[in-house]
Design a protein around this motif. Structure first.
Motif, short mmCIF file in Angstrom:
data_model
loop_
_atom_site.label_atom_id
_atom_site.label_comp_id
_atom_site.label_asym_id
_atom_site.label_seq_id
_atom_site.Cartn_x
_atom_site.Cartn_y
_atom_site.Cartn_z
N MET A 124 0.85 -1.17 0.00
CA MET A 124 0.00 0.00 0.00
C MET A 124 0.90 1.23 0.00
N ASN A 125 0.64 2.16 -0.90
CA ASN A 125 1.40 3.40 -0.95
C ASN A 125 0.84 4.40 0.05
N ILE A 126 1.74 5.02 0.80
CA ILE A 126 1.35 6.07 1.73
C ILE A 126 2.04 7.34 1.23
N GLY A 127 1.28 8.32 0.89
CA GLY A 127 1.85 9.56 0.37
C GLY A 127 0.76 10.57 0.15
N THR A 128 1.08 11.58 -0.64
CA THR A 128 0.11 12.65 -0.89
C THR A 128 -0.73 12.39 -2.12
N GLY A 129 -0.25 11.53 -3.03
CA GLY A 129 -0.95 11.33 -4.28
C GLY A 129 -0.68 12.45 -5.26
N VAL A 130 0.25 13.34 -4.92
CA VAL A 130 0.60 14.47 -5.78
C VAL A 130 2.02 14.24 -6.30
N MET A 148 -4.89 3.28 -0.18
CA MET A 148 -4.72 3.77 1.19
C MET A 148 -6.02 4.44 1.66
N GLU A 149 -6.59 5.25 0.81
CA GLU A 149 -7.81 5.97 1.16
C GLU A 149 -8.97 4.99 1.37
N ASN A 150 -9.07 3.97 0.49
CA ASN A 150 -10.16 3.00 0.59
C ASN A 150 -10.02 2.09 1.81
N VAL A 151 -8.82 1.58 2.04
CA VAL A 151 -8.61 0.63 3.13
C VAL A 151 -8.59 1.31 4.49
N LEU A 152 -7.86 2.41 4.57
CA LEU A 152 -7.69 3.09 5.85
C LEU A 152 -8.72 4.18 6.11
#
Length: 88
Positions: free
Chosen positions: A1-7, A47-51
């Motif tokens: 899972m990627n954790i970041g800003t998405g930018v 990340m947004e969907n799971v967390l």
């Protein structure tokens, strides 16, 4: 899972944000390594969907917070990072 800003944010952009806090620090520019993707970034949809979490801190604010934390907690930086560069 990627954790970041998405930018998308380049290494150069992050380096320039850090340099704004340490203006006497020179930046070393090197060629892009062979095979490095241009314009890539971590997609954060999973990340947004799971967390159920979305980042609220921008890269600019995050760097500023980190610099302030390092200034208030100098022992957190490893010794080699706190050393003054030697003349070549």
């Amino acid at each position: 899972m990627n954790i970041g800003t998405g930018v998308p944010t380049s290494v150069r952009e992050v380096a320039q944000l850090v340099q704004a806090h340490y203006p006497d620090t020179p930046l070393l520019e090197t060629p892009l390594p062979a095979g490095d993707p241009l314009g890539g970034y971590a997609a954060t949809r999973r990340m947004e969907n799971v967390l159920g979490w979305k980042p609220k801190v921008t890269i600019t604010e995050g760097v500023a917070r980190y610099v302030k934390w390092l200034q208030n907690t100098p022992a957190a930086a490893p010794d080699w990072l706190r050393q003054e560069p030697t003349a070549a």
